[in-house]
Design a protein around this motif. Structure first.
Motif: not given
Length: 193
Positions: A27-29, A64-65
Motif C-alpha cells: 500500500d502506497t498511501e 486513507p489518512l
C-alpha cells in the motif's frame, strides 16, 4: 460497575488508531484504522462469562489518512455554515436588548422543557444542503464495505441539527474519536457499517 460495562442507550463508540510503522507493504498511501463498537439495545454486563452479545457489534476499517483530513475540513466548513444559518434564523427585535429577551424567555419556559439550541432542526438553504449531501456522500463512501458501489446521496439521511453535524465532525477527529447516542444520525451510521 465500570462505564465500559454499561450502556443505558443505543450508542456507537468511535476510536482511531494511527499506526507508526504498521502499514501493508503493498500500500502506497498512509491509512488509519477506524475502530467501532455499538449496541442496538441497552447493555449491562455484570458477569462476562454469561454475557450474550446479541445486540453488541464491533469492527474496524482501514481508511486513507488524506481522505479523513479532507473530510474533516469539509465537515468543519459545513458546521460553520449551519451555525450561520442558525444565527440568521433567530429573529430578535432591534429595540430590545438580547439579554432581556433571554431573561424573559427563561422565565416563561422551564429549563427541563426547553430544547437545547444545538438540538433544534436547522432548515438548510440550497447551497448548504448541496454541501451537506457531498460531505455525507463522502462519509458513506468511506464507511461502505465496497466504496466503489457507494452512490451519492440524493437526500440527507438524518435530521440536521448543530449537534448532529458536531457529532459527525467529532467522529472524524483522529485525536479523540467520539460517542454518538441513539437518534437518526446513529441509525444512519450503523446502517453503513
Amino acid at each position: 460497575e465500570s462505564r465500559a460495562a454499561i450502556a443505558s442507550n443505543k450508542e456507537i463508540n468511535i476510536q482511531w488508531y494511527i499506526p507508526s510503522v504498521a502499514k501493508p507493504s503493498n500500500d502506497t498511501e498512509t491509512k488509519v484504522l477506524l475502530l467501532y463498537a455499538y449496541n442496538t439495545n441497552p447493555v449491562k454486563i455484570s458477569n462476562i462469562k454469561i454475557f450474550s452479545p446479541m445486540s453488541v457489534f464491533s469492527g474496524h476499517l482501514w481508511i486513507p489518512l488524506a481522505r479523513i483530513i479532507s473530510l474533516r475540513k469539509k465537515l468543519s466548513d459545513l458546521k460553520e455554515q449551519v451555525e450561520i444559518l442558525m444565527q440568521g434564523s433567530k429573529s430578535f427585535s432591534g429595540s430590545v436588548p438580547t439579554s432581556f429577551l433571554e431573561q424573559s424567555e427563561t422565565l416563561k419556559i422551564s429549563p427541563s422543557n426547553k430544547p437545547k439550541m444545538s438540538d433544534v432542526k436547522v432548515d438548510l438553504d440550497e447551497k448548504t444542503e448541496e454541501i451537506a449531501k457531498r460531505c455525507l456522500s463522502e462519509v458513506k463512501a468511506l464507511l461502505s464495505v465496497v466504496p466503489a458501489l457507494s452512490s451519492p446521496l440524493t437526500k440527507i439521511p438524518f435530521e440536521v441539527t448543530l449537534q448532529s453535524i458536531t457529532n459527525l465532525e467529532d467522529m472524524f477527529d483522529l485525536a479523540n474519536g467520539c460517542i454518538i447516542t441513539e437518534g437518526s444520525l446513529f441509525n444512519w451510521i450503523i446502517s453503513l457499517l
